[in-house]
Design a protein around this motif. Structure first.
Motif, PDB file in Angstrom:
ATOM      1  N   THR A  62     -76.224 -41.320  55.426  1.00 23.96           N
ATOM      2  CA  THR A  62     -75.104 -40.540  55.238  1.00 23.96           C
ATOM      3  C   THR A  62     -74.835 -39.635  56.449  1.00 23.96           C
ATOM      4  O   THR A  62     -75.734 -39.061  57.212  1.00 23.96           O
ATOM      5  CB  THR A  62     -75.360 -39.233  54.268  1.00 23.96           C
ATOM      6  OG1 THR A  62     -75.537 -40.085  52.987  1.00 23.96           O
ATOM      7  CG2 THR A  62     -73.984 -38.401  54.060  1.00 23.96           C
TER       8      THR A  62
ATOM      9  N   ASP B 176     -75.048 -48.497  46.275  1.00 29.71           N
ATOM     10  CA  ASP B 176     -74.971 -47.836  47.465  1.00 29.71           C
ATOM     11  C   ASP B 176     -73.575 -47.606  47.945  1.00 29.71           C
ATOM     12  O   ASP B 176     -73.404 -46.719  48.574  1.00 29.71           O
ATOM     13  CB  ASP B 176     -75.717 -48.836  48.409  1.00 29.71           C
ATOM     14  CG  ASP B 176     -77.296 -48.664  48.174  1.00 29.71           C
ATOM     15  OD1 ASP B 176     -77.827 -47.791  47.415  1.00 29.71           O
ATOM     16  OD2 ASP B 176     -78.079 -49.690  48.750  1.00 29.71           O
TER      17      ASP B 176
ATOM     18  N   GLU C 230     -71.018 -46.979  46.259  1.00 29.05           N
ATOM     19  CA  GLU C 230     -70.479 -45.974  45.570  1.00 29.05           C
ATOM     20  C   GLU C 230     -70.895 -44.598  45.940  1.00 29.05           C
ATOM     21  O   GLU C 230     -70.397 -43.675  46.127  1.00 29.05           O
ATOM     22  CB  GLU C 230     -70.924 -46.146  43.930  1.00 29.05           C
ATOM     23  CG  GLU C 230     -70.230 -44.931  42.984  1.00 29.05           C
ATOM     24  CD  GLU C 230     -70.495 -45.051  41.800  1.00 29.05           C
ATOM     25  OE1 GLU C 230     -71.134 -46.003  41.178  1.00 29.05           O
ATOM     26  OE2 GLU C 230     -69.971 -44.345  40.703  1.00 29.05           O
ATOM     27  N   ARG C 231     -72.364 -44.747  46.219  1.00 27.17           N
ATOM     28  CA  ARG C 231     -72.896 -43.623  46.806  1.00 27.17           C
ATOM     29  C   ARG C 231     -72.283 -43.074  48.176  1.00 27.17           C
ATOM     30  O   ARG C 231     -71.928 -42.052  48.275  1.00 27.17           O
ATOM     31  CB  ARG C 231     -74.541 -43.664  46.856  1.00 27.17           C
ATOM     32  CG  ARG C 231     -74.988 -42.762  47.597  1.00 27.17           C
ATOM     33  CD  ARG C 231     -76.507 -43.002  47.984  1.00 27.17           C
ATOM     34  NE  ARG C 231     -77.183 -42.231  48.809  1.00 27.17           N
ATOM     35  CZ  ARG C 231     -78.065 -42.485  49.658  1.00 27.17           C
ATOM     36  NH1 ARG C 231     -78.781 -43.677  49.317  1.00 27.17           N
ATOM     37  NH2 ARG C 231     -78.670 -41.619  50.533  1.00 27.17           N
TER      38      ARG C 231
ATOM     39  N   SER D 229     -68.904 -42.081  48.056  1.00 30.73           N
ATOM     40  CA  SER D 229     -68.558 -40.662  47.461  1.00 30.73           C
ATOM     41  C   SER D 229     -68.798 -39.698  48.479  1.00 30.73           C
ATOM     42  O   SER D 229     -68.201 -38.508  48.495  1.00 30.73           O
ATOM     43  CB  SER D 229     -69.529 -40.588  46.334  1.00 30.73           C
ATOM     44  OG  SER D 229     -69.153 -41.421  45.576  1.00 30.73           O
ATOM     45  N   GLU D 230     -69.867 -39.850  49.253  1.00 33.18           N
ATOM     46  CA  GLU D 230     -70.301 -38.855  50.239  1.00 33.18           C
ATOM     47  C   GLU D 230     -69.041 -38.901  51.404  1.00 33.18           C
ATOM     48  O   GLU D 230     -68.725 -37.888  51.804  1.00 33.18           O
ATOM     49  CB  GLU D 230     -71.515 -39.484  51.204  1.00 33.18           C
ATOM     50  CG  GLU D 230     -72.868 -39.528  50.131  1.00 33.18           C
ATOM     51  CD  GLU D 230     -73.474 -38.143  50.046  1.00 33.18           C
ATOM     52  OE1 GLU D 230     -72.609 -37.130  49.719  1.00 33.18           O
ATOM     53  OE2 GLU D 230     -74.623 -38.277  49.737  1.00 33.18           O
TER      54      GLU D 230
ATOM     55  N   VAL E 276     -66.213 -36.769  50.629  1.00 32.86           N
ATOM     56  CA  VAL E 276     -66.492 -35.189  50.954  1.00 32.86           C
ATOM     57  C   VAL E 276     -65.637 -34.860  52.586  1.00 32.86           C
ATOM     58  O   VAL E 276     -65.135 -33.863  52.810  1.00 32.86           O
ATOM     59  CB  VAL E 276     -67.716 -34.708  50.967  1.00 32.86           C
ATOM     60  CG1 VAL E 276     -67.949 -33.258  51.354  1.00 32.86           C
ATOM     61  CG2 VAL E 276     -68.196 -34.848  49.425  1.00 32.86           C
TER      62      VAL E 276
ATOM     63  N   LYS F 169     -61.780 -36.663  52.503  1.00 31.36           N
ATOM     64  CA  LYS F 169     -61.006 -35.992  51.189  1.00 31.36           C
ATOM     65  C   LYS F 169     -60.055 -37.039  50.763  1.00 31.36           C
ATOM     66  O   LYS F 169     -60.590 -38.048  50.163  1.00 31.36           O
ATOM     67  CB  LYS F 169     -60.225 -34.824  51.893  1.00 31.36           C
ATOM     68  CG  LYS F 169     -60.939 -33.743  52.766  1.00 31.36           C
ATOM     69  CD  LYS F 169     -60.776 -32.375  52.219  1.00 31.36           C
ATOM     70  CE  LYS F 169     -62.015 -31.459  52.697  1.00 31.36           C
ATOM     71  NZ  LYS F 169     -62.423 -31.554  53.537  1.00 31.36           N
TER      72      LYS F 169
ATOM     73  N   PHE G  45     -58.728 -43.783  40.855  1.00 35.39           N
ATOM     74  CA  PHE G  45     -58.608 -44.231  42.355  1.00 35.39           C
ATOM     75  C   PHE G  45     -57.003 -44.880  42.671  1.00 35.39           C
ATOM     76  O   PHE G  45     -56.397 -44.411  43.548  1.00 35.39           O
ATOM     77  CB  PHE G  45     -59.639 -44.881  42.867  1.00 35.39           C
ATOM     78  CG  PHE G  45     -60.839 -43.793  43.246  1.00 35.39           C
ATOM     79  CD1 PHE G  45     -60.942 -43.154  44.176  1.00 35.39           C
ATOM     80  CD2 PHE G  45     -61.774 -44.198  42.411  1.00 35.39           C
ATOM     81  CE1 PHE G  45     -62.017 -42.367  44.351  1.00 35.39           C
ATOM     82  CE2 PHE G  45     -63.216 -43.238  42.351  1.00 35.39           C
ATOM     83  CZ  PHE G  45     -63.054 -42.481  43.471  1.00 35.39           C
TER      84      PHE G  45
ATOM     85  N   ALA H 268     -54.248 -42.225  41.898  1.00 36.56           N
ATOM     86  CA  ALA H 268     -54.080 -41.458  43.079  1.00 36.56           C
ATOM     87  C   ALA H 268     -53.394 -42.145  44.110  1.00 36.56           C
ATOM     88  O   ALA H 268     -52.360 -41.741  44.954  1.00 36.56           O
ATOM     89  CB  ALA H 268     -55.512 -40.903  43.294  1.00 36.56           C
TER      90      ALA H 268
ATOM     91  N   TYR I 291     -73.127 -36.120  45.781  1.00 41.76           N
ATOM     92  CA  TYR I 291     -74.188 -36.735  46.022  1.00 41.76           C
ATOM     93  C   TYR I 291     -74.966 -35.924  46.777  1.00 41.76           C
ATOM     94  O   TYR I 291     -75.672 -35.065  46.515  1.00 41.76           O
ATOM     95  CB  TYR I 291     -73.963 -38.128  46.651  1.00 41.76           C
ATOM     96  CG  TYR I 291     -73.229 -39.158  45.535  1.00 41.76           C
ATOM     97  CD1 TYR I 291     -72.032 -39.060  45.060  1.00 41.76           C
ATOM     98  CD2 TYR I 291     -73.996 -40.283  45.015  1.00 41.76           C
ATOM     99  CE1 TYR I 291     -71.711 -39.739  44.084  1.00 41.76           C
ATOM    100  CE2 TYR I 291     -73.424 -41.163  44.079  1.00 41.76           C
ATOM    101  CZ  TYR I 291     -72.248 -41.048  43.600  1.00 41.76           C
ATOM    102  OH  TYR I 291     -71.838 -41.828  42.653  1.00 41.76           O
TER     103      TYR I 291
ATOM    104  N   GLN J  12     -67.280 -29.422  49.457  1.00 42.34           N
ATOM    105  CA  GLN J  12     -65.798 -29.282  48.782  1.00 42.34           C
ATOM    106  C   GLN J  12     -65.926 -28.718  47.421  1.00 42.34           C
ATOM    107  O   GLN J  12     -65.395 -29.421  46.677  1.00 42.34           O
ATOM    108  CB  GLN J  12     -65.147 -30.549  48.898  1.00 42.34           C
ATOM    109  CG  GLN J  12     -63.578 -30.599  49.007  1.00 42.34           C
ATOM    110  CD  GLN J  12     -63.003 -31.886  48.644  1.00 42.34           C
ATOM    111  OE1 GLN J  12     -63.720 -32.949  48.907  1.00 42.34           O
ATOM    112  NE2 GLN J  12     -61.716 -31.991  48.457  1.00 42.34           N
TER     113      GLN J  12
ATOM    114  N   VAL K 268     -75.447 -43.451  39.541  1.00 39.32           N
ATOM    115  CA  VAL K 268     -76.131 -43.923  41.109  1.00 39.32           C
ATOM    116  C   VAL K 268     -77.238 -43.007  41.107  1.00 39.32           C
ATOM    117  O   VAL K 268     -78.243 -43.144  41.579  1.00 39.32           O
ATOM    118  CB  VAL K 268     -75.169 -43.931  41.979  1.00 39.32           C
ATOM    119  CG1 VAL K 268     -75.962 -44.219  43.388  1.00 39.32           C
ATOM    120  CG2 VAL K 268     -74.252 -45.235  41.809  1.00 39.32           C
TER     121      VAL K 268
ATOM    122  N   ARG L 151     -54.997 -38.689  37.904  1.00 38.62           N
ATOM    123  CA  ARG L 151     -55.183 -38.982  39.228  1.00 38.62           C
ATOM    124  C   ARG L 151     -56.074 -37.914  39.887  1.00 38.62           C
ATOM    125  O   ARG L 151     -56.469 -37.835  41.053  1.00 38.62           O
ATOM    126  CB  ARG L 151     -53.858 -38.771  39.920  1.00 38.62           C
ATOM    127  CG  ARG L 151     -53.205 -37.813  39.824  1.00 38.62           C
ATOM    128  CD  ARG L 151     -51.816 -37.655  40.737  1.00 38.62           C
ATOM    129  NE  ARG L 151     -51.299 -35.893  40.597  1.00 38.62           N
ATOM    130  CZ  ARG L 151     -50.707 -35.503  39.740  1.00 38.62           C
ATOM    131  NH1 ARG L 151     -50.178 -36.551  38.754  1.00 38.62           N
ATOM    132  NH2 ARG L 151     -50.154 -34.590  39.677  1.00 38.62           N
TER     133      ARG L 151
ATOM    134  N   LEU M 124     -59.470 -36.500  41.237  1.00 30.18           N
ATOM    135  CA  LEU M 124     -60.694 -37.106  41.626  1.00 30.18           C
ATOM    136  C   LEU M 124     -61.856 -36.063  41.711  1.00 30.18           C
ATOM    137  O   LEU M 124     -62.576 -36.143  42.400  1.00 30.18           O
ATOM    138  CB  LEU M 124     -60.375 -38.089  42.760  1.00 30.18           C
ATOM    139  CG  LEU M 124     -59.387 -39.186  42.631  1.00 30.18           C
ATOM    140  CD1 LEU M 124     -59.034 -39.839  44.110  1.00 30.18           C
ATOM    141  CD2 LEU M 124     -59.781 -40.285  41.720  1.00 30.18           C
TER     142      LEU M 124
END
Lengths: 617, 524
Positions: free
Chosen positions: A365, A387, A389-390, A393-394, A397, A400, A425, A428, B149, B154, B269, B479, B481
């Motif tokens: 990360t 991995d 996905e992990r 997702s990080e 942050v 955004k 997703f 959005a 994670y 945020q 995960v 939508r 997230l």
């Protein structure tokens, strides 16, 4: 005021804007600005609300919308040139309103500085909207100051305009307030109102930040200072131009407008004035050229990453040719190698490019969004979907609502079969201008085929997806804390022996490490690998060149013939090895051997093994 | 502008206004319509539910194709509400909705959906919902964050007025500033806890961002003032899960040594393992931090404290600790927590013996997050396959135990609440102050993003069908997230300011444990 432009000025403008258009389109390339700055614009309810909450937010919103055009080279160039044209026009109107008479070529100075600003790529400040708003308000104020004699009314107008400028575009006050203050100083018997206006302009952002009246994401001090020297220089250039220009015009031409019946200047005088302004303009054009040159590295790196994001693999290779040796870092190296892999050339051509370390970027990360995007994509391609996905997702942050991330995360969840998440997703994303159409199409695909069983790409990744859970990440094993890429790639090959990416990157890693034993041990896996790189011109199976060269060296070193199912060492490879060995043997020094082998062998694995990592392009 | 131009502009403006007015979806007669003989598909699903009489309008999107849409809401008393829309998303006017519900508390709410297609209006079967007589607490506080994670850049603590759609950010770890303009460097905020559904006294756990010089601590709010309380003593970590004694004088808290791991395969995960944990106590008035041996046994992992409403029992979860906790990550899926309790005499400060209320082995599930109804009769908890992190386990379901039967002869088995559970993680429940509503977070929609669901507890001890917290825009969840985490129902709004909280978080040392206190030793 009726401003009539002489034909010569129109020709000048047309020529200047045409040059701008060409420069922006071919030189700056707006797509790189879009890629680097990732201006995010969603049409979803509530998106605008975020921008209305802080001073300067409306300009940010407008810029995010306008900058969507930068996703396309042509449209981007037109939109950027249109902004430049607006700045040129308003600059002329401003100075004409201030003291009458047309401006010479100096009206192009702010436009040139704006282009310098654009060529910085990373700067997301909505300079053009702020400048345009500041100028428009300054023009309005100059006109009012000529008509209104009540200074209280003028002060009230100033305060209202200042508030509007600050709220709508933040730094617009830097263009508006000094101009208004100077006009007041010049046109009023006392300097007090002008000075008071200036103080008010300083106090407004200071008070807003100090009292936290509005949650501005950045301080007004950033308009004037910062570690980014080129940006600060360009901005001060703009501030200085308008402030000094206003002061000079007011001083030279007086506070009032020039009478309409004023006698035209003699022809000689005009020529001299034209030359006097052309010279600084030429100087600024040189500055623009230098700034273009200085930003060459940023441009090359952005181009490589951009083309990689677009999956235009030949363009990635093309962009990589403009990189300096030192720019082949773990990320760029991976991008070049990925392009070679996608073009089925990794096993044949990887040593045409500097290979001085791991083929894969470190899977950790990071706070750098491009790195996070790339490793998320890498994990997905390899089949390490959890991995992906992990890391995705990080990255969320950090990034955004970056549409590239949403796209990746939609892909990750589609492969995992988590279509409910993928739909979120995609939904959005469907509000995003650039990716909306793609997302809506993907949603329709999901309606037709809820698990995407007919999607070949998804099926390929599902086949590669790890089934064996390993709760301790493999790269955190004892003794290999920094990333056990070898274990990671082997795991993928265990899951899917035909995973060409895992195989080629594993072999590539061994080749780079010159680990002949590992190469020999891994080579039997080649029988499960298919693809154009493994089919010869006659339709027969072939082995990529570097793999052949490595095995030829291994056979030569061990004195044993290589007999691996699926591997073929062509006679030409053995012959080239013999030639290479002869050169090595007959050259008196290592340097001489290098020189002798350079033209024929510098892209071969033989050369890499002997002379080590380097840039042999 | 010349007169002609002015006239032209006015004409254009009038034409535009007329066009807008003409296209406005107006009321139409619904008398002549075909019957669909089925319920309309809507999002969210608001059919067959029991709703509080003070809840915000159930705005919904009709998932039927058509050109015009109508939602008709009718009750026994009051005028029905008819909302026509050219858009399948239908928003009910708040004032009319409130009026209708207030006049019909305890009655029935009929929802009729009409869709106009090529062949005219079609009526879908009437959806009959019940309006409960009991109100739900007007506010809910929750964390609003992306699926987290490693990074927590945020996170915000938000408060929603359940009677409307008003949402307020109580604290945002990126944007909130102290009075000097300082932020908290992206530190993590979690585990907000309130005393008896009131906000005058509340707690917030704070963990500083990496590279920060701050300390992890508890932010204690009393009467509008926030202070940082450092609970780290004797090498133990900061407080994590905290529970107010109903008297407001004592806090029970857990100190957990959590590690996060990641799966390389499978649906979820993330994995969180508690390597070591104990319970501790904090005397609010004196600032003493201490524990008692029964709740901090070295051979047990104790966590999730919660008090009975009469303050006579401290309930918590407990699991056997491994001799070598470095082995724990490898056996993460073998650990199961029991539900236990210990008697407490607040007047004498005396503790009883720990007794098992529900054994994990008997239930076949690990137990976490016990929460007791305000009348002290019912205890709701999460049951999941292993460990203490239900939010990451699809197996997590809500269970309920009748505490009046504990200690009596016979079976006291908890009941799995199948009427509100889903195949995905259901967890983090909170009781309303009248004990008739439960609000919990559930990932039932997609398995990743948790949403808040409301369920009514009927007289027979069974819950009504849960429904998702209504939003102004019914497509919002489609939508969104972000995830909703750790809801707490509140009788009043949070009043402490974000600046006050940030100031406390940024105070370097805060209020340390009382100097006279023997660190981490029993007072007895």
């Amino acid at each position: 005021m009726d401003i009539r432009r002489p034909p010569a000025a129109r020709v000048q403008d047309a020529a200047f804007l045409a040059a701008c258009l060409a420069y922006v389109w071919a030189g700056i390339d707006p797509r790189l600005i879009y890629h680097w700055q990732r201006p995010i614009f969603y049409a979803s309810p509530g998106f605008l609300d975020e921008f209305l909450r802080y001073p300067g937010g409306p300009a940010d919103y407008l810029y995010a919308l306008v900058a969507q055009a930068y996703a396309f080279a042509g449209w981007g160039a037109i939109v950027m040139t249109a902004q430049v044209a607006a700045v040129v026009a308003l600059t002329e109107v401003y100075f004409t309103t201030l003291a009458g008479g047309a401006l010479p070529l100096v009206r192009y100075v702010p436009a040139l500085l704006l282009l310098c600003d654009a060529s910085l790529y990373y700067n997301r400040t909505p300079m053009a909207p702020a400048l345009l708003l500041g100028l428009a308000l300054a023009i309005l104020f100059v006109r009012l100051s000529g008509r209104w004699s009540n200074w209280m009314a003028l002060a009230a107008a100033f305060a209202a305009m200042l508030l509007a400028a600050y709220y709508l575009a933040g730094m617009a006050i830097v263009f508006f307030a000094p101009a208004a203050a100077m006009v007041l100083i010049a046109r009023r018997p006392t300097r007090l109102p002008g000075i008071a206006c200036l103080l008010l302009a300083v106090a407004l952002p200071a008070a807003a930040e100090w009292l936290r009246l509005a949650g501005a994401p950045a301080s007004a001090l950033d308009w004037f200072t910062g570690a980014d020297v080129p940006r600060v220089v360009v901005w001060w250039g703009l501030y200085g131009f308008y402030a000094m220009g206003t002061a000079m015009v007011l001083r030279v031409r007086g506070a009032g407008p020039r009478p309409a019946h004023a006698r035209p200047r003699p022809r000689k005088w005009r020529l001299a004035a034209g030359l006097a302004t052309a010279l600084p303009l030429l100087g600024l054009a040189s500055v623009a050229a230098v700034s273009y040159h200085l930003n060459g590295r940023d441009r090359s790196l952005a181009a490589l990453d951009y083309q990689c994001s677009r999956e235009d693999w030949p363009a990635v290779i093309d962009a990589s040719r403009r990189l300096e040796t030192g720019d082949f870092n773990s990320l760029t190296r991976y991008e070049v190698n990925l392009a070679l892999y996608e073009m089925n050339r990794l096993g044949d051509d990887m040593f045409r490019f500097p290979q001085a370390g791991s083929l894969l970027p470190e899977l950790r990360t990071d706070r750098v969004l491009p790195h996070m995007l790339r490793i998320t994509d890498l994990c997905l391609r390899l089949g390490r979907v959890d991995d992906a996905e992990r890391f995705g997702s990080e990255a969320m942050v950090l990034g955004k609502s970056d549409p590239r991330l949403y796209r990746l995360m939609a892909g990750v969840n589609l492969v995992k079969g988590q279509t409910g998440v993928a739909r979120k997703f995609l939904t959005a994303l469907s509000y995003e201008l650039g990716s909306g159409a793609w997302a809506r199409q993907r949603l329709r695909d999901l309606d037709r085929d809820p698990q995407l069983n007919g999607d070949a790409d998804v099926q390929l990744l599902r086949r590669r997806m790890l089934r064996k859970d390993d709760v301790l990440p493999v790269w955190q094993r004892v003794g290999k804390p920094d990333g056990d890429m070898e274990r990671l790639l082997l795991d993928q090959l265990e899951q899917d022996p035909s995973n060409r990416m895992a195989f080629e990157f594993l072999m590539g890693s061994y080749l780079v490490a010159r680990d002949m034993g590992a190469i020999n041990a891994t080579m039997p896996r080649i029988k499960d690998i298919t693809g154009p790189a493994y089919i010869g011109p006659n339709g027969r199976r072939r082995t990529p060149r570097h793999f052949q060269e490595a095995m030829a060296m291994y056979a030569d070193a061990t004195g044993q013939p290589v007999n691996i199912d699926g591997l073929e060492i062509q006679p030409e490879t053995m012959a080239r090895l013999a030639v290479f060995k002869r050169i090595m043997a007959h050259s008196p020094t290592r340097e001489a051997a290098r020189e002798a082998a350079w033209s024929d062998f510098r892209y071969s694995y033989f050369f890499y093994v002997v002379f080590g990592p380097g840039d042999y392009r | 502008m010349s007169r002609g131009k002015r006239t032209l502009v006015w004409a254009l403006l009038l034409a535009a206004a007329a066009a807008i007015w003409g296209f406005r979806p107006g009321a139409e007669s619904l008398q002549a319509c075909a019957e669909a003989h089925r319920e309309a598909a809507t999002y969210p699903d608001y059919s067959g539910i029991v709703i509080p009489p003070n809840v915000a309008p159930l705005n919904l999107k009709v998932r039927e194709s058509g050109r015009k849409f109508c939602l008709r809401l009718a009750c026994q008393a009051g005028r029905p509400i008819e909302v026509f829309s050219a858009n399948p998303s239908i928003a009910t006017p708040l004032a009319a909705w409130r009026h209708l519900l207030e006049a019909n508390a305890g009655g029935e709410l009929r929802m009729d959906i009409y869709v106009k297609g090529e062949g005219g209006w079609t009526h879908f079967d009437t959806v009959r919902n019940r309006i409960a007589a009991e109100e739900i607490d007007p506010y809910v506080a929750y964390r609003y964050l992306p699926p987290v994670y490693d990074k927590w850049g945020q996170i915000s603590l938000r408060q929603r007025d359940l009677r409307s759609f008003e949402e307020r950010v109580v604290f945002d770890n990126q944007r909130s500033r102290d009075p000097h303009g300082g932020n908290i460097g992206g530190g993590c905020i979690n585990c907000h806890t309130f005393l008896n559904h009131r906000t005058d006294e509340m707690l917030l756990h704070f963990r500083p961002g990496s590279g920060s010089s701050q300390i992890p601590a508890m932010i204690l709010v009393r009467h509008g003032r926030a202070e940082k309380v450092d609970m780290r003593v004797a090498g133990k970590g900061a407080a994590a899960y905290i529970a107010w004694h109903p008297g407001g004088k004592l806090l029970a808290f857990s100190r957990n040594s959590l590690v996060q791991m990641f799966h390389t395969a499978g649906v979820e995960v993330r994995e969180v393992v508690d390597r070591d944990s104990d319970l501790g106590l904090y005397a609010v008035d004196t600032g003493q931090v201490y524990t008692v041996p029964e709740i901090s046994r070295p051979d047990r992992l104790e966590t999730f404290p919660t008090w009975s409403p009469d303050g006579r029992y401290l309930y918590f979860c407990s699991a056997p600790a491994l001799a070598d906790n470095r082995e724990l990550p490898l056996q993460y899926d073998k650990i199961q927590y029991d539900l236990v309790r210990i008697a407490y005499d607040a007047a004498a400060g005396r503790w009883g013996q720990v007794e098992t209320v529900v054994a994990a082995a008997r239930l076949g599930k690990s137990i976490s997050l016990p929460q007791i109804s305000p009348d002290g009769r019912l205890l709701m908890f999460c049951g999941h396959d292993y460990g203490s992190f239900p939010i990451f386990q699809p197996s997590s379901d809500l269970y309920m135990l009748d505490l009046s039967l504990v200690g009596t002869p016979g079976e006291t088995a908890p009941r799995r609440l199948d009427e509100i559970n889903s195949p995905r993680s259901d967890s983090y429940h909170t009781w309303s102050s009248n004990g008739r509503w439960v609000l919990f977070s559930s990932k039932r929609e997609d398995g990743l993003f948790a949403r808040l669901y409301i369920a009514h507890l009927g007289d027979g001890g069974r819950f009504g069908k849960p429904f998702v917290l209504p939003q102004r825009d019914p497509e919002f969840y489609g939508r969104c997230l972000m995830t909703y985490n750790r809801p707490e129902l509140l009788a009043e709004p949070v009043t402490v300011s974000a600046a006050e909280l940030a100031l406390a978080m940024n105070s370097v040392t805060g209020s340390a444990p009382a100097a006279s206190d023997e660190p981490w030793l029993p007072l007895r």
